[in-house]
Write a protein that holds these residues in place. Sequence first.
Motif: not given
Ligand code: DC
Length: 223
Positions: A30-32, A34-37, A98-100, A104-106, A125-128, A175-177, A179-184
């Motif tokens: 669950d990669t989310g 990891m970003y949450r931690a 924070f994940s934007a 952090v992403r790298r 995740g979002r970008d696997i 809001q999260r959609d 945010n998560d879709s618009s990061r560079a």
């Molecule tokens: O899947 P989740 O709701 O637990 O993820 C929390 C946040 O982490 C989500 O809003 C965006 C970020 N995330 C990400 O940027 N890339 C991933 N692979 C997983 C999560």
Amino acid sequence: MVIAIDGPAGAGKSTVAGKLAQKLNILHLDTGAMYRAAALYALEQGADPADGRAAEALVPQIGVTVEPSAGGQRTFLNGRDVSAAIREHRVSRAASDFSAHPCVRRKMAALQREIASALDMVLDGRDIGTYVLPNADFKFFLTADLEERARRRASELAQKGCPARYEEVLEDLAQRDKNDSSRALAPLKKAEDAIAVDTTRNSADEIVGQLAAVIKDEVGRTK
Ligand code: DC
């Protein structure tokens, strides 16, 4: 075998990924979580998760590890089990901010690639499929109507003993959609070669059955 399951919050990725991994007898990452931690660390240090400079300073101090367990993945922040704390509402928002940050992403992507290089695995995740493991054997992109995702998330929170108002959950997901879709770097996006699956009207078990059938067909064909 590496299976990537991406999609927006509340589309059922984590549940489906966990059940699919169980069915195939492989691990689920669950990669989310990891970003949450990582975001929890920023909050604990009193930093604004949206502040890029603060993120640069904090990233080297963040050690995230995961361990499979019977009840699902356990997630550790600098050796401390934060599996429950990272599910708090404030952490969801912070994780999206924070994940934007590219730093952090790298760091998290490198860790995810390392974990997935050793074993067969389902990663959600979002970008696997687009960025972390573009050569994954199978790529799925789960979606669902925003209202249905909000209903699911609200009932999940209530079950966990931290109920939230439906309207608040809906607004938060929207809001999260955004945010998560618009990061560079590595935004939430369907990989061109991912199979899109709408989960709005299906149970998690039905979706798991669909994905398992796709995998079984393909494995049978290439044998
Ligand atoms: O899947 P989740 O709701 O637990 O993820 C929390 C946040 O982490 C989500 O809003 C965006 C970020 N995330 C990400 O940027 N890339 C991933 N692979 C997983 C999560």
